[in-house]
Design an enzyme around this catalytic site. Structure first.
Site, PDB file in Angstrom:
ATOM      1  N   ALA A 251       0.847  -1.192   0.000  1.00  0.00           N
ATOM      2  CA  ALA A 251       0.000   0.000   0.000  1.00  0.00           C
ATOM      3  C   ALA A 251       0.881   1.240   0.000  1.00  0.00           C
ATOM      4  O   ALA A 251       1.822   1.346   0.785  1.00  0.00           O
ATOM      5  CB  ALA A 251      -0.921   0.000   1.215  1.00  0.00           C
ATOM      6  N   THR A 298       2.665  -2.066   4.307  1.00  0.00           N
ATOM      7  CA  THR A 298       2.791  -0.631   4.054  1.00  0.00           C
ATOM      8  C   THR A 298       4.047  -0.361   3.237  1.00  0.00           C
ATOM      9  O   THR A 298       5.002  -1.137   3.250  1.00  0.00           O
ATOM     10  CB  THR A 298       2.915   0.169   5.359  1.00  0.00           C
ATOM     11  OG1 THR A 298       4.202  -0.070   5.956  1.00  0.00           O
ATOM     12  CG2 THR A 298       1.817  -0.178   6.333  1.00  0.00           C
ATOM     13  N   ASP A 299       4.058   0.745   2.538  1.00  0.00           N
ATOM     14  CA  ASP A 299       5.310   1.273   2.006  1.00  0.00           C
ATOM     15  C   ASP A 299       6.118   1.787   3.202  1.00  0.00           C
ATOM     16  O   ASP A 299       5.638   1.799   4.343  1.00  0.00           O
ATOM     17  CB  ASP A 299       5.020   2.388   0.997  1.00  0.00           C
ATOM     18  CG  ASP A 299       6.162   2.590   0.005  1.00  0.00           C
ATOM     19  OD1 ASP A 299       7.282   2.118   0.263  1.00  0.00           O
ATOM     20  OD2 ASP A 299       5.928   3.237  -1.034  1.00  0.00           O
ATOM     21  N   ALA A 300       7.348   2.213   2.960  1.00  0.00           N
ATOM     22  CA  ALA A 300       8.225   2.653   4.041  1.00  0.00           C
ATOM     23  C   ALA A 300       7.546   3.731   4.880  1.00  0.00           C
ATOM     24  O   ALA A 300       7.047   4.722   4.350  1.00  0.00           O
ATOM     25  CB  ALA A 300       9.535   3.173   3.475  1.00  0.00           C
ATOM     26  N   THR A 301       7.540   3.530   6.193  1.00  0.00           N
ATOM     27  CA  THR A 301       6.716   4.370   7.075  1.00  0.00           C
ATOM     28  C   THR A 301       7.410   5.633   7.551  1.00  0.00           C
ATOM     29  O   THR A 301       6.850   6.372   8.361  1.00  0.00           O
ATOM     30  CB  THR A 301       6.247   3.554   8.287  1.00  0.00           C
ATOM     31  OG1 THR A 301       7.400   3.075   9.006  1.00  0.00           O
ATOM     32  CG2 THR A 301       5.384   2.388   7.844  1.00  0.00           C
TER      33      THR A 301
END
Length: 580
Positions: A251, A298-301
């Site tokens: 995402a 998730t993509d990098a947070t």
């Protein structure tokens, strides 16, 4: 009601024994172990400043019980040693990921680049995409990687978008589907019938990048399409891959306001969240309407598209509550772990949501037979496995991809072909991107061009950047037989658009010479540099700065090999003068 995972259905297809392992493992976990499985940690070699912690690798494994790992690049031996060590320390085997979107070069320093998404599209041959996926999987598996965070299935609508300029496989859904299907066919070609030596597929960035020009590393991304437009494009792409059995979807920190408001009419502008925090996009659309039964990560947070939404203390558990199943990267490991644990204990993450996420995570580990491999000692990789990295077969596929993909966008002045008699004295202009960062190519590209041209009998003079002085034009024409300008601009996360940045005002490397001498402009990455150099009469997109590509560029400049690559209309950047 959110849909719960069915581990016996696609994409897991687990048997009773595997499902039992998943359920029994979860039942035996402490709260800390459950929370730890939600995290994928980024491991570094040497400088660990980015990870925000002072823990050893063993402490990270044993104290924080992480479920997944990714690493920052290094040599193949060092990476294999790291991954073997991590798996040896882990009570529950890890999902280990790499970003291979163009071949094994995303897995280690010696990995084989095959072709980017843009190059695959230009080649017009799905076999090039297939080989990019196959080489990615082969070279990843040699290191101990079992998850591939690619391909990008974004659609490049906006020529100003440099985030997926080279990573997107096309400008419409059908083209993206054609080439990403081929890539994933290659990635999974050697998985084996029972995934005994498999790589998990992960496509990105849901709900879709490419419609705007900004970078989600820096700001919340917005996909401006209407619900109808989104479903006919990005939704179509995701439905294709879900139907084909993709196991994981990343995402993005991207919102689709019109779609989100349709799914939840009570939302106001202030309520619009990136997909990573938007239940209506993950639970309602992706897992609901599109019937995705796999894992959402998730993509990098640390990206600003997420951090700009709310306090980190709130969005760490909120991401899981919204429907994401894994959380990519710690900021501060103790702090983030505490945020997630507190979110579970205070009910932000319900018992049902946590268990569903854990079943999806452990379900992929079961699909890969990681528990059995851990038990029988076959989980770790050997030095012999590394022989496939950069092997002759892979290098041949790289050469084939370069031959098919390098694109002559225009040669309206008939500057080509060149030869070392009539064009002996070459003035070489090198345009670079960030200096001192992770995409700094140093002087390697320049030297590759010098060496290749010199070996063919040319005399090369490198232009000195940083000056406005161009000199007398007649003198220039007397000294220069051919001007070769090369853009080696690569980068992300420091500016929203990576356009050409000249070294100074009216710099001498701006192509002022196009009416003075024969010339060519070669881009080794971004495909839309004509926007900043519309005066250029001979323009080539070559997609990468590896030695083979540079050799073949010069072959094609000399007419020893024809230009076979195509291009989409975005190369003209809506400028009529670019075509002249």
């Amino acid at each position: 009601m959110p849909k719960l995972v069915d581990l016996k259905a696609k994409p897991y297809n687990l048997n009773d024994k595997q499902v039992a392992w998943v359920n029994e493992t979860i039942a035996g976990m402490t709260d800390e172990e459950k929370v730890g499985q939600l995290f994928t940690n980024l491991f570094f070699f040497g400088n660990d400043a980015f990870s925000g912690n002072d823990f050893t690798n063993q402490e990270i494994i044993e104290k924080f019980h992480i479920g997944g790992a990714r690493y920052h690049g290094n040599s193949k031996e060092d990476i294999q040693d790291l991954l073997n060590d991590l798996q040896s320390m882990s009570k529950i085997p890890l999902l280990v990921a790499a970003n291979c979107d163009a071949g094994g070069n995303g897995a280690c320093g010696e990995g084989t680049y095959i072709a980017s998404g843009a190059q695959c599209e230009a080649a017009g041959d799905p076999q090039v995409s297939y080989h990019a996926g196959l080489v990615s999987a082969r070279e990843e598996k040699a290191l101990g990687v079992n998850v591939n965070f690619d391909p990008c299935v974004d659609i490049l609508y906006n020529w100003r978008n440099t985030i997926v300029n080279t990573r997107a496989y096309g400008t419409d859904a059908e083209t993206v589907i054609k080439y990403t299907n081929a890539y994933l066919d290659g990635l999974t070609a050697e998985n084996g019938e029972n995934m005994e030596d498999g790589v998990i597929q992960c496509i990105k960035h849901f709900p879709g990048d490419g419609t705007e020009e900004r970078d989600q590393h820096l700001v919340l991304g917005i996909n401006e399409l209407s619900p109808e437009e989104w479903r006919a494009s990005f939704g179509k792409v995701y439905q294709n891959h879900i139907d084909r059995g993709v196991e994981m979807i990343m995402a993005g920190h991207i919102a689709v306001p019109a779609l989100q408001k349709e799914l939840n009419p009570s939302l106001e502008d202030k309520d619009i969240m990136p997909a990573t925090l938007a239940e209506e996009l993950i639970q309602d659309e992706l897992k609901g309407e599109l019937n995705f039964n796999g894992l959402v990560i998730t993509d990098a947070t640390h990206m600003l598209g997420m951090t700009s939404a709310m306090r980190r203390e709130d969005y760490v558990p909120k991401a899981i509550a919204a429907g994401c199943d894994m959380f990519l990267f710690f900021n501060n490991i103790e702090e983030d772990f505490g945020f997630m644990l507190k979110g579970y204990q205070n009910g932000v993450i319900t018992e049902e949501r946590l268990t569903d996420a854990l079943r999806r995570i452990l379900g992929l580990k079961a699909k890969l037979h990681l528990p059995e491999k851990q038990a029988n000692g076959t989980l770790l990789r050997t030095r012999e496995d590394l022989n496939v990295i950069g092997c002759e077969e892979h290098l041949q596929w790289r050469a084939d991809a370069a031959d098919k993909g390098i694109s002559l966008i225009k040669d309206t002045q008939n500057n080509l072909p060149i030869n070392p008699v009539d064009h002996k004295r070459i003035r070489l202009y090198i345009l670079e991107g960030e200096k001192g960062g992770i995409n700094d190519a140093g002087s390697a590209t320049q030297q590759l061009f010098i060496d290749e041209l010199t070996s063919r009998g040319y005399e090369v003079t490198v232009n000195e950047r940083g000056s406005r002085v161009k000199g007398a034009t007649l003198k220039y024409r007397d000294e220069v037989d051919f001007a070769l300008e090369v853009s080696d601009i690569v980068g992300y996360g420091a500016q929203n658009n990576y356009r050409i940045q000249w070294s100074t005002a009216m710099a001498n490397e701006v192509p002022w010479f196009v009416w003075e001498v024969p010339h060519a402009f070669v881009s080794l990455n971004f495909t839309t540099h004509l926007h900043d150099a519309t005066m250029v009469k001979t323009f080539i997109n070559a997609y990468h700065n590896n030695k083979e590509t540079i050799k073949q560029v010069i072959d094609k400049l000399e007419g020893k090999s024809e230009f076979k690559g195509g291009h989409n209309d975005l190369v003209w950047t809506d400028k009529w003068q670019a075509k002249l």
